[in-house]
Design a protein around this motif. Sequence first.
Motif, PDB file in Angstrom:
ATOM      1  N   PHE A 181       0.868  -1.181   0.000  1.00 29.32           N
ATOM      2  CA  PHE A 181       0.000   0.000   0.000  1.00 29.32           C
ATOM      3  C   PHE A 181       0.896   1.220   0.000  1.00 29.32           C
ATOM      4  O   PHE A 181       1.706   1.413   0.917  1.00 29.32           O
ATOM      5  CB  PHE A 181      -0.894   0.009   1.243  1.00 29.32           C
ATOM      6  CG  PHE A 181      -1.753   1.245   1.381  1.00 29.32           C
ATOM      7  CD1 PHE A 181      -3.058   1.253   0.924  1.00 29.32           C
ATOM      8  CD2 PHE A 181      -1.251   2.388   1.983  1.00 29.32           C
ATOM      9  CE1 PHE A 181      -3.850   2.399   1.052  1.00 29.32           C
ATOM     10  CE2 PHE A 181      -2.027   3.531   2.115  1.00 29.32           C
ATOM     11  CZ  PHE A 181      -3.328   3.536   1.653  1.00 29.32           C
ATOM     12  N   LEU A 182       0.781   2.053  -1.049  1.00 30.47           N
ATOM     13  CA  LEU A 182       1.619   3.245  -1.170  1.00 30.47           C
ATOM     14  C   LEU A 182       0.765   4.497  -0.999  1.00 30.47           C
ATOM     15  O   LEU A 182      -0.185   4.720  -1.749  1.00 30.47           O
ATOM     16  CB  LEU A 182       2.312   3.280  -2.533  1.00 30.47           C
ATOM     17  CG  LEU A 182       3.231   4.478  -2.777  1.00 30.47           C
ATOM     18  CD1 LEU A 182       4.419   4.456  -1.826  1.00 30.47           C
ATOM     19  CD2 LEU A 182       3.714   4.511  -4.224  1.00 30.47           C
ATOM     20  N   ALA A 222      -5.769  -4.708  10.641  1.00 30.22           N
ATOM     21  CA  ALA A 222      -5.743  -5.257   9.282  1.00 30.22           C
ATOM     22  C   ALA A 222      -4.337  -5.181   8.705  1.00 30.22           C
ATOM     23  O   ALA A 222      -3.896  -6.103   7.998  1.00 30.22           O
ATOM     24  CB  ALA A 222      -6.720  -4.499   8.390  1.00 30.22           C
ATOM     25  N   LEU A 223      -3.639  -4.099   9.021  1.00 30.80           N
ATOM     26  CA  LEU A 223      -2.270  -3.936   8.539  1.00 30.80           C
ATOM     27  C   LEU A 223      -1.378  -5.087   9.018  1.00 30.80           C
ATOM     28  O   LEU A 223      -0.612  -5.663   8.244  1.00 30.80           O
ATOM     29  CB  LEU A 223      -1.725  -2.596   9.036  1.00 30.80           C
ATOM     30  CG  LEU A 223      -0.245  -2.303   8.811  1.00 30.80           C
ATOM     31  CD1 LEU A 223       0.060  -2.216   7.329  1.00 30.80           C
ATOM     32  CD2 LEU A 223       0.140  -1.000   9.504  1.00 30.80           C
ATOM     33  N   THR A 224      -1.500  -5.435  10.281  1.00 34.26           N
ATOM     34  CA  THR A 224      -0.664  -6.516  10.818  1.00 34.26           C
ATOM     35  C   THR A 224      -1.164  -7.888  10.377  1.00 34.26           C
ATOM     36  O   THR A 224      -0.362  -8.762  10.005  1.00 34.26           O
ATOM     37  CB  THR A 224      -0.611  -6.449  12.350  1.00 34.26           C
ATOM     38  OG1 THR A 224      -1.937  -6.496  12.889  1.00 34.26           O
ATOM     39  CG2 THR A 224       0.058  -5.169  12.807  1.00 34.26           C
ATOM     40  N   ASN A 225      -2.477  -8.093  10.405  1.00 36.12           N
ATOM     41  CA  ASN A 225      -3.012  -9.402  10.025  1.00 36.12           C
ATOM     42  C   ASN A 225      -2.706  -9.735   8.567  1.00 36.12           C
ATOM     43  O   ASN A 225      -2.439 -10.897   8.220  1.00 36.12           O
ATOM     44  CB  ASN A 225      -4.522  -9.451  10.258  1.00 36.12           C
ATOM     45  CG  ASN A 225      -4.877  -9.553  11.726  1.00 36.12           C
ATOM     46  OD1 ASN A 225      -4.014  -9.838  12.564  1.00 36.12           O
ATOM     47  ND2 ASN A 225      -6.144  -9.317  12.052  1.00 36.12           N
ATOM     48  N   LYS A 226      -2.764  -8.728   7.714  1.00 39.02           N
ATOM     49  CA  LYS A 226      -2.468  -8.962   6.294  1.00 39.02           C
ATOM     50  C   LYS A 226      -0.964  -8.913   5.994  1.00 39.02           C
ATOM     51  O   LYS A 226      -0.555  -9.250   4.897  1.00 39.02           O
ATOM     52  CB  LYS A 226      -3.172  -7.897   5.425  1.00 39.02           C
ATOM     53  CG  LYS A 226      -4.676  -8.024   5.329  1.00 39.02           C
ATOM     54  CD  LYS A 226      -5.198  -7.003   4.312  1.00 39.02           C
ATOM     55  CE  LYS A 226      -6.662  -7.210   3.986  1.00 39.02           C
ATOM     56  NZ  LYS A 226      -7.097  -6.352   2.861  1.00 39.02           N
ATOM     57  N   GLU A 227      -0.195  -8.490   6.966  1.00 40.22           N
ATOM     58  CA  GLU A 227       1.238  -8.286   6.786  1.00 40.22           C
ATOM     59  C   GLU A 227       1.508  -7.430   5.556  1.00 40.22           C
ATOM     60  O   GLU A 227       2.274  -7.787   4.648  1.00 40.22           O
ATOM     61  CB  GLU A 227       1.996  -9.613   6.688  1.00 40.22           C
ATOM     62  CG  GLU A 227       3.477  -9.468   7.033  1.00 40.22           C
ATOM     63  CD  GLU A 227       4.219 -10.785   7.125  1.00 40.22           C
ATOM     64  OE1 GLU A 227       4.375 -11.452   6.089  1.00 40.22           O
ATOM     65  OE2 GLU A 227       4.642 -11.132   8.245  1.00 40.22           O
ATOM     66  N   LEU A 228       0.874  -6.247   5.549  1.00 40.66           N
ATOM     67  CA  LEU A 228       1.024  -5.328   4.424  1.00 40.66           C
ATOM     68  C   LEU A 228       2.303  -4.517   4.546  1.00 40.66           C
ATOM     69  O   LEU A 228       2.785  -4.230   5.635  1.00 40.66           O
ATOM     70  CB  LEU A 228      -0.175  -4.379   4.362  1.00 40.66           C
ATOM     71  CG  LEU A 228      -1.550  -5.012   4.167  1.00 40.66           C
ATOM     72  CD1 LEU A 228      -2.604  -3.921   4.038  1.00 40.66           C
ATOM     73  CD2 LEU A 228      -1.574  -5.930   2.961  1.00 40.66           C
ATOM     74  N   ASP A 229       2.821  -4.145   3.432  1.00 43.05           N
ATOM     75  CA  ASP A 229       3.973  -3.252   3.355  1.00 43.05           C
ATOM     76  C   ASP A 229       3.428  -1.865   3.029  1.00 43.05           C
ATOM     77  O   ASP A 229       3.030  -1.600   1.893  1.00 43.05           O
ATOM     78  CB  ASP A 229       4.926  -3.746   2.268  1.00 43.05           C
ATOM     79  CG  ASP A 229       6.290  -3.080   2.331  1.00 43.05           C
ATOM     80  OD1 ASP A 229       6.404  -2.069   3.044  1.00 43.05           O
ATOM     81  OD2 ASP A 229       7.223  -3.562   1.664  1.00 43.05           O
ATOM     82  N   VAL A 230       3.382  -0.983   4.022  1.00 35.76           N
ATOM     83  CA  VAL A 230       2.845   0.368   3.844  1.00 35.76           C
ATOM     84  C   VAL A 230       4.003   1.337   3.659  1.00 35.76           C
ATOM     85  O   VAL A 230       4.915   1.395   4.486  1.00 35.76           O
ATOM     86  CB  VAL A 230       1.979   0.784   5.043  1.00 35.76           C
ATOM     87  CG1 VAL A 230       1.497   2.227   4.883  1.00 35.76           C
ATOM     88  CG2 VAL A 230       0.785  -0.147   5.180  1.00 35.76           C
ATOM     89  N   ARG A 231       3.953   2.092   2.572  1.00 35.23           N
ATOM     90  CA  ARG A 231       5.065   2.976   2.222  1.00 35.23           C
ATOM     91  C   ARG A 231       4.573   4.387   1.938  1.00 35.23           C
ATOM     92  O   ARG A 231       3.420   4.610   1.605  1.00 35.23           O
ATOM     93  CB  ARG A 231       5.805   2.443   0.989  1.00 35.23           C
ATOM     94  CG  ARG A 231       6.319   1.019   1.148  1.00 35.23           C
ATOM     95  CD  ARG A 231       6.968   0.502  -0.123  1.00 35.23           C
ATOM     96  NE  ARG A 231       7.397  -0.894   0.041  1.00 35.23           N
ATOM     97  CZ  ARG A 231       7.982  -1.605  -0.900  1.00 35.23           C
ATOM     98  NH1 ARG A 231       8.216  -1.070  -2.088  1.00 35.23           N
ATOM     99  NH2 ARG A 231       8.344  -2.860  -0.675  1.00 35.23           N
ATOM    100  N   GLY A 232       5.491   5.319   2.050  1.00 36.42           N
ATOM    101  CA  GLY A 232       5.240   6.698   1.651  1.00 36.42           C
ATOM    102  C   GLY A 232       6.133   7.055   0.481  1.00 36.42           C
ATOM    103  O   GLY A 232       6.998   6.275   0.063  1.00 36.42           O
ATOM    104  N   ILE A 233       5.934   8.241  -0.046  1.00 33.64           N
ATOM    105  CA  ILE A 233       6.722   8.683  -1.198  1.00 33.64           C
ATOM    106  C   ILE A 233       6.869  10.195  -1.146  1.00 33.64           C
ATOM    107  O   ILE A 233       5.923  10.911  -0.786  1.00 33.64           O
ATOM    108  CB  ILE A 233       6.063   8.249  -2.529  1.00 33.64           C
ATOM    109  CG1 ILE A 233       6.899   8.711  -3.727  1.00 33.64           C
ATOM    110  CG2 ILE A 233       4.642   8.773  -2.636  1.00 33.64           C
ATOM    111  CD1 ILE A 233       6.368   8.213  -5.060  1.00 33.64           C
ATOM    112  N   THR A 234       8.052  10.674  -1.470  1.00 29.85           N
ATOM    113  CA  THR A 234       8.303  12.100  -1.613  1.00 29.85           C
ATOM    114  C   THR A 234       8.908  12.353  -2.987  1.00 29.85           C
ATOM    115  O   THR A 234      10.040  11.929  -3.268  1.00 29.85           O
ATOM    116  CB  THR A 234       9.252  12.623  -0.518  1.00 29.85           C
ATOM    117  OG1 THR A 234       8.605  12.528   0.744  1.00 29.85           O
ATOM    118  CG2 THR A 234       9.624  14.076  -0.754  1.00 29.85           C
TER     119      THR A 234
END
Length: 416
Positions: free
Chosen positions: A331-332, A348-360
Amino acid sequence: MTHTHIDGLQHMQVDTSTPEDIAVEALGLPPNTACLLVQTRTIAIQPVPLPRLQPDGVLVQVMANGICGSDMHSYLSGGVGGRPIAGQEPSVMGHEAAGVVIAVGSQVSSHVVGDHVAIEPGLPCRKCVNCKNGRMNICTSIRYCGAPGTHGTLSRYYALPADMAPLIPKTIPWDVAGSIQPLAIGVQIGKRADLRAHQTVAIFGCGPIGLITAAVAHAYSAKKIIGFDIKPSRVAFAKKYKSPLTGRPIFDNVFILDPLASGQANGSSGHDDDHTTPGDRLWLAAQKNMLSIMKVTNMSLDGGVDRVIEASGAQDSMLHGIALCKDGGVFLQVGLGHIQTNLFPTIALTNKELDVRGITRYTASCFPSAIEMLDRGVVDLAPLITATYPLSQSKDAFEAVAASNDIKVIIKNQEV
């Protein structure tokens, strides 16, 4: 230029003019008319001093300048993400620009007068720990065109280091060239989201960045691209945005995303030990909505999409995006809102083991990649440009973007 030097009783004139100063003066340029942000929703069109050409730099006659979402945040709200313009001196706006080289510094061998160039608006220090690690986009002391305290590109002339002015083919129209910077952002989105061939991608927000991201994902051979927006007109536009490679629409599906209301989902059970919060109820509603989307798009077995690009900055889109992102997906967060905090479904973030990122913004290779994509014809930005204005009517251009009836608005800097 000369300065009086006093040494005891002796007076003499010391000429401190550089070869660059002499070369620029010889051009006999007209006033450097510019668009300055005075305060929220207040613009002044007036001359500013000519920029100083440096020995390692180029002087550019700016031909086209796009209006970006961050420009609009400053124009409408007085700042972006905690970086306010309040208390700052009026500064020249703009950071999406391209033009013609009209003078080069004495140390420059990479450019000649007449070259067409894009303008990389982020000027990193090249010395801090982030720059040394190759992440100049998060330089600790970066100067960015149009940001508070730094003059931007919405003027007739702009000077910058030659290595920050990548050459562009003269076959690229100026309107399109003025949109190279957001395409560079799209390339960086692809890098940060780790976009790969045969992935499924969901994009929340069908404004310019969302549409450009879809074009980049398509050029990378995404298997399925799904879009969302709250405005019917943008949904309709996205459905018609065609690929230069196939002649067919880039998006496989585009949906109107209705605002979430906590009443959409069953809330409190009525028991004293119920700990359901208003945010929980919004999250449950978002899950329900995205389960329907998965069925319509035949993604139920996959449990969602591989990559989610949130390009609106809206909390509802963030909740829907996490709900639609499959287990182990990325998820970006791209979009910027007017506030600095939002609800986020941490379980949900932990249960799905999502990679959450930001961008500049973008990194070093993004501008060359964007220019090459345009030159090879794998991305077409021309359909996104729905209006152009002369520099003298910059106020009207910003108000047109604020009205949200256009996709990409371009200002012609030499039309004063």
